[in-house]
Enzyme design. Structure first.
Site, PDB file in Angstrom:
ATOM      1  N   SER A 144      -9.556  -0.640   2.965  1.00 47.38           N
ATOM      2  CA  SER A 144     -10.181   0.004   4.176  1.00 47.38           C
ATOM      3  C   SER A 144     -11.089  -0.913   5.161  1.00 47.38           C
ATOM      4  O   SER A 144     -10.417  -1.839   5.585  1.00 47.38           O
ATOM      5  CB  SER A 144     -11.179   1.282   3.503  1.00 47.38           C
ATOM      6  OG  SER A 144     -11.372   2.190   4.468  1.00 47.38           O
ATOM      7  N   HIS A 160      -7.175   7.768  -0.078  1.00 47.57           N
ATOM      8  CA  HIS A 160      -7.621   6.586   0.519  1.00 47.57           C
ATOM      9  C   HIS A 160      -8.300   5.936  -0.660  1.00 47.57           C
ATOM     10  O   HIS A 160      -8.140   4.498  -0.585  1.00 47.57           O
ATOM     11  CB  HIS A 160      -8.578   7.098   1.597  1.00 47.57           C
ATOM     12  CG  HIS A 160      -9.141   5.779   2.369  1.00 47.57           C
ATOM     13  ND1 HIS A 160      -8.310   5.144   2.767  1.00 47.57           N
ATOM     14  CD2 HIS A 160     -10.359   5.477   2.747  1.00 47.57           C
ATOM     15  CE1 HIS A 160      -8.984   4.008   3.574  1.00 47.57           C
ATOM     16  NE2 HIS A 160     -10.296   4.350   3.366  1.00 47.57           N
TER      17      HIS A 160
END
Length: 254
Positions: free
Chosen positions: A83, A234
């Site tokens: 991320s 994610h």
């Protein structure tokens, strides 16, 4: 100097966490990889136990990690980021090709993103950490904005005892909040490239890396390959650690 922990010996593998995270998020996988590599887990600036700084950008993060790599006198490293840490890793690889042997980016593209954390900021600002009695009370106050217990637990890892009493945030929440637009912005400029081996991993249930992102990824990282971890969102490393570990291990071994 960035706070960091070192596991094992061998070719160095440097791992950068995501937004609101810290190096402990990767400790379980680090111990596995430490059987074959020297794994260096890093707290990025304004996170974990690393210094709080006023300027918060990917260029600044990359420079701070470069300083650590040079301080530790490491050879060209295997560099992985998730991320926000993925963008920091991309920026470092583009800025300093000479320091990166292989690049791994977990569920992040180099493009501009839309705002997506306003509920998290509201949850973190829902209470004064100095005034809560314990983490249960903090979670209850967060719940009006973030109902998922797993996300609450992830965020509350940032809550640390204040020696003067009560709690405090480990992360630099005011600066992260004020400079959030830097974090959702793109990395890389026209003409930049990292030509070394690069693996981009995405969660099959995550929308962070789209098929249409591949052209821009290949502009910056012409040798990049993309792998999808089915069933993961994610937080690929938390939701499908065995699959991610296998893909990373195979990539590093070739």
């Amino acid at each position: 100097m960035l706070h960091h922990k070192v596991f094992g010996t061998g070719q160095p593998l440097v791992i950068l966490h995501g937004l609101f995270g810290m190096l402990d998020n990767w400790k379980t996988l680090a111990r596995q990889w430490a059987e074959n590599y020297q794994v260096i887990l890093v707290d990025l600036p304004n996170h974990g136990r690393s210094p709080h700084v006023d300027e918060f950008s990917y260029a600044g993060m990359a420079d701070a990690v470069v300083e650590l790599i040079e301080h530790l006198e490491l050879p060209p490293v295997y560099l992985m980021g998730h991320s926000m840490g993925g963008k920091a890793a991309m920026q470092l690889a583009l800025d300093r090709n000479d320091l990166v042997a292989k690049l791994i980016v977990v569920d992040m593209a180099p493009r501009q993103y839309r705002r997506g954390h306003d509920d998290v900021f509201s949850a973190l600002q829902a209470f004064d950490p100095a005034e809560v009695s314990d983490r249960k009370e903090a979670a209850r106050l967060m719940a009006a904005y973030v109902s998922d217990p797993g996300i609450q637990l992830f965020l509350l890892k940032n809550l640390a005892r204040n020696p003067a009493g009560g709690y405090q945030w480990r992360m630099n929440l005011p600066v992260i909040t004020a400079q959030y637009e830097n974090l959702i912005g793109p990395v890389g400029n026209f003409g930049d490239s990292f030509t070394g081996p690069a693996l981009f991993l995405r969660g099959g249930r995550s929308g962070y890396v789209r098929d249409e992102d591949l052209d821009y990824i290949h502009d910056l990282f012409p040798a990049a390959t993309l792998a999808t971890v089915e069933g993961a969102g994610h937080w690929v490393h938390a939701e499908r650690p065995e699959e991610l570990s296998s893909l990373v291990t195979n990539f590093l071994a070739t």
